[in-house]
Design a protein around this motif. Structure first.
Motif, PDB file in Angstrom:
ATOM      1  N   ASN A  44      -7.164 -12.349 -31.925  1.00 45.31           N
ATOM      2  CA  ASN A  44      -5.721 -12.575 -32.056  1.00 45.31           C
ATOM      3  C   ASN A  44      -4.896 -11.375 -31.601  1.00 45.31           C
ATOM      4  N   LYS A  45      -5.404 -10.707 -30.567  1.00 45.38           N
ATOM      5  CA  LYS A  45      -4.668  -9.616 -29.932  1.00 45.38           C
ATOM      6  C   LYS A  45      -4.828  -9.741 -28.418  1.00 45.38           C
ATOM      7  N   VAL A  46      -3.716  -9.641 -27.700  1.00 46.35           N
ATOM      8  CA  VAL A  46      -3.726  -9.704 -26.239  1.00 46.35           C
ATOM      9  C   VAL A  46      -3.066  -8.434 -25.713  1.00 46.35           C
ATOM     10  N   THR A  55      -6.651 -12.851 -18.516  1.00 48.75           N
ATOM     11  CA  THR A  55      -6.901 -14.231 -18.907  1.00 48.75           C
ATOM     12  C   THR A  55      -6.894 -14.330 -20.429  1.00 48.75           C
ATOM     13  N   VAL A  56      -5.994 -15.142 -20.951  1.00 46.10           N
ATOM     14  CA  VAL A  56      -5.845 -15.326 -22.393  1.00 46.10           C
ATOM     15  C   VAL A  56      -6.489 -16.654 -22.785  1.00 46.10           C
ATOM     16  N   LYS A  57      -7.478 -16.603 -23.667  1.00 44.79           N
ATOM     17  CA  LYS A  57      -8.201 -17.799 -24.104  1.00 44.79           C
ATOM     18  C   LYS A  57      -7.732 -18.215 -25.493  1.00 44.79           C
ATOM     19  N   ALA A 119       6.976  -7.722 -26.002  1.00 45.65           N
ATOM     20  CA  ALA A 119       5.813  -7.296 -26.780  1.00 45.65           C
ATOM     21  C   ALA A 119       6.098  -7.488 -28.263  1.00 45.65           C
ATOM     22  N   GLY A 120       5.079  -7.912 -29.002  1.00 43.86           N
ATOM     23  CA  GLY A 120       5.246  -8.115 -30.438  1.00 43.86           C
ATOM     24  C   GLY A 120       4.469  -9.317 -30.921  1.00 43.86           C
ATOM     25  N   THR A 121       4.978  -9.979 -31.928  1.00 46.28           N
ATOM     26  CA  THR A 121       4.302 -11.141 -32.504  1.00 46.28           C
ATOM     27  C   THR A 121       4.629 -12.396 -31.706  1.00 46.28           C
ATOM     28  N   ALA A 143      -0.313 -17.004 -35.301  1.00 46.63           N
ATOM     29  CA  ALA A 143       0.373 -15.852 -34.725  1.00 46.63           C
ATOM     30  C   ALA A 143      -0.647 -14.903 -34.113  1.00 46.63           C
ATOM     31  N   PHE A 144      -0.229 -14.185 -33.087  1.00 46.88           N
ATOM     32  CA  PHE A 144      -1.081 -13.148 -32.506  1.00 46.88           C
ATOM     33  C   PHE A 144      -0.221 -12.032 -31.957  1.00 46.88           C
ATOM     34  N   SER A 145      -0.825 -10.867 -31.732  1.00 52.73           N
ATOM     35  CA  SER A 145      -0.115  -9.711 -31.200  1.00 52.73           C
ATOM     36  C   SER A 145      -0.211  -9.693 -29.680  1.00 52.73           C
ATOM     37  N   PHE A 146       0.937  -9.644 -29.026  1.00 55.33           N
ATOM     38  CA  PHE A 146       1.018  -9.550 -27.569  1.00 55.33           C
ATOM     39  C   PHE A 146       1.445  -8.115 -27.259  1.00 55.33           C
ATOM     40  N   GLN A 147       0.495  -7.291 -26.768  1.00 58.79           N
ATOM     41  CA  GLN A 147       0.679  -5.842 -26.746  1.00 58.79           C
ATOM     42  C   GLN A 147       0.733  -5.247 -25.347  1.00 58.79           C
TER      43      GLN A 147
END
Length: 252
Positions: A44-46, A55-57, A119-121, A143-147
């Motif tokens: 749950n972190k990208v 590539t986001v799975k 960037a964030g949640t 939810a996941f972190s987009f960093q």
């Protein structure tokens, strides 16, 4: 008919496109279909840097007494109009009632016009259909972190050094700037100075150090035995965790 708004990059601007999808009410369900688990990229972190596509799975597990028939494309969305849509999910049966539906999307900072403010949640919006015609739709299924990707360096000096003498460890913490496609100093952040004996397998933390406004790091410690020194940044919702490569110091 439910209308899904998708965001597309057009000449550097964001445009809305209406896509027709199966009829339903927002964030609701018909029947007893349930989403039981959502995983994005395993943890749950990208993390996205400044060059090359990521590539986001996305995997969504759902259950219904009739079994799972399929899923719509998953929407991923976050701050500052951040948006991505996966391809059509492929659903693999876990058992007679449960399936895991998986899809992916490529995100490229060079072509997707990412904003640093994005960037964030982020959240996963998921629509799952059961074999008996029931459905479930969750706007915020997970939810996941987009960093923004972080980088970190460490250099210990002098080398070699006499036992009991002072070592100075310097480095720099930077993170990706999606708007300039460069890495810039990530200032005023705390990192840990860690040490590992040359013959040991694990690092231990010596102290916490705070970077200056430009991300520069500088601290001192006492040399005792041969070993590696490194800085470690734990990361946060907008910047990825990162470990500097260990710098080996010969103590004489």
């Amino acid at each position: 008919m439910r209308i899904r708004a998708s965001v597309a990059a057009v000449g550097g601007a964001l445009a809305l496109t209406a896509l027709a999808v199966p009829a339903a009410q927002a964030d609701g369900a018909d029947g007893d279909v349930r989403i039981t688990k959502v995983v994005v990229d395993g943890d749950n972190k990208v993390s996205v840097g400044t060059s090359g596509a990521v590539t986001v799975k996305v995997s969504v597990t759902a259950t219904d007494d009739s079994g799972i028939a399929g899923a719509d494309m998953f929407d991923l969305y976050g701050p500052a109009d951040g948006f991505a849509m996966t391809g059509k999910p492929v659903c693999a049966k876990v058992d007679a009632t449960t399936s895991t539906c998986t899809a992916s999307v490529k995100i490229d900072p060079r072509t997707d016009y990412l904003s640093d403010a994005s960037a964030g949640t982020w959240y996963v919006s998921a629509w799952i259909d059961a074999k008996d015609g029931n459905y479930v739709w969750k706007e915020k299924a997970a939810a996941f972190s987009f960093q923004r990707t972080s980088k970190l360096t460490a250099d210990a000096a002098p080398e070699p050094v006499k036992k009991g003498r002072t070592l100075t460890v310097t480095g720099k913490l930077t993170r990706a700037d999606w708007e300039t496609l460069k890495y810039g100093g990530y200032g005023s952040r705390s990192v840990q100075l860690q040490f590992r004996k040359k013959t040991a397998g694990a690092y231990t933390t010596l102290k916490t150090v705070k970077a200056d406004a430009r991300g520069n790091l500088k601290t001192t410690t006492t040399a005792s035995v041969d070993g590696y020194y490194r800085f470690v940044f734990a990361g946060n919702s907008t910047a990825s965790a990162v470990n500097a490569a260990g710098d080996l110091v010969d103590v004489r």
